[in-house]
Enzyme design. Structure first.
Site, short mmCIF file in Angstrom:
data_model
loop_
_atom_site.label_atom_id
_atom_site.label_comp_id
_atom_site.label_asym_id
_atom_site.label_seq_id
_atom_site.Cartn_x
_atom_site.Cartn_y
_atom_site.Cartn_z
N ASP A 287 0.86 -1.18 0.00
CA ASP A 287 0.00 0.00 0.00
C ASP A 287 0.90 1.23 0.00
OD1 ASP A 287 -1.67 2.17 0.67
OD2 ASP A 287 -3.00 0.91 1.86
N TYR B 198 -8.49 16.36 -5.50
CA TYR B 198 -7.66 15.83 -6.59
C TYR B 198 -6.76 16.93 -7.16
CZ TYR B 198 -6.51 13.08 -10.77
OH TYR B 198 -5.87 12.39 -11.76
N THR C 225 -8.92 4.14 -19.16
CA THR C 225 -8.37 3.09 -18.30
C THR C 225 -9.54 2.37 -17.62
OG1 THR C 225 -8.26 4.42 -16.26
CG2 THR C 225 -6.39 4.60 -17.81
#
Length: 252
Positions: free
Chosen positions: A63, A155, A192
């Site tokens: 992670d 973001y 994607t």
């Protein structure tokens, strides 16, 4: 071919999308690739797919938001290879919603995956990259690190952070004379597995494409090719640079 011959490269978020496309391009160019991802099932499939392109590739399930797991991953690379030539900090995700609907947990998870992971990867990989004498770091930002958009506050903040962290690190490495170059990549809309559900919505797709001069979404391989260039010796005089791959969006 062989633009990355005998290079050892770690790519995070390598189980799918841009990360997997980059891993395949690296392998095709002669690199030994270490795939990092927290999705163990997809990671195994990704490693198996590289079996047809060279040998010696490895996968490490970890992670990228956890410092202890970075320490363990870098220690494994050190004991196996003794050096690292390329780090691609690619892992990332976006949760797009208004500021009022964004919880502190949403904010922190977005920052952790997109920005904290870049810091952690850089910090712990730097000694191995310096040992190679010609290390290269490529950090995945976004056009949202250059120009903002609504319903993407966390973001945008994370990817803008990646942009300037890249430049600061590049200057620090140049000052230290450790041979490490650091650059960022800023894709626009890329098809994607992560973006497919959104792009499948005709209204969303139409809105994005109306603002994209080339009139189509990018393929993961088109981003991967730019990453290959930045990681290769062909970009030996590039550091602190940002490469935009957006079909002309930010040129408007």
């Amino acid at each position: 071919m062989n633009r990355l011959l005998n290079k050892i490269a770690l790519i995070t978020g390598a189980a799918s999308g841009i990360g997997l496309a980059t891993a395949r391009r690296f392998a095709e160019q002669g690199a030994t690739v270490i795939l990092g991802d927290r999705n163990e099932a997809l990671l195994g499939q990704a490693l198996a797919s590289l079996g047809e392109i060279g040998t010696g590739h490895r996968a490490i399930r970890f992670d990228v938001t956890l410092e202890s797991e970075w320490v363990d991953a870098i220690a494994e690379i050190d004991s196996t290879f003794g050096r690292l030539d390329i780090l691609v900090n690619n892992a990332g995700f976006g949760k797009f919603q208004s500021i009022e609907k964004t919880t502190l947990e949403d904010w922190r998870s977005t920052i952790a995956v997109n920005l904290d992971s870049v810091f952690l990867g850089t910090r712990y990989a730097m000694p191995l990259l310096a040992r190679s004498g010609h290390g290269a770091i490529v950090n995945m930002s976004s056009i949202r690190g250059l120009v903002a958009g609504p319903n993407a506050s966390a973001y945008c903040a994370a990817k803008a952070g990646v942009r300037l962290f890249t430049k600061a690190t590049a200057l620090e490495c140049a000052q230290a004379g450790n041979g490490i170059r650091v650059n960022s990549v800023h894709p626009g809309h890329v098809e994607t597995p992560l973006t497919a559900p959104a792009y499948a919505n005709p209204e969303i797709a139409r809105e994005f494409l109306e603002h994209t001069p080339l009139g189509r979404f990018a393929k993961p391989t088109e981003v991967a090719d730019a990453i290959v260039f930045l990681a290769s010796d062909e970009a030996s005089y590039m550091t602190g640079s940002e490469v935009v791959i957006d079909g002309g969006i930010t040129a408007q």
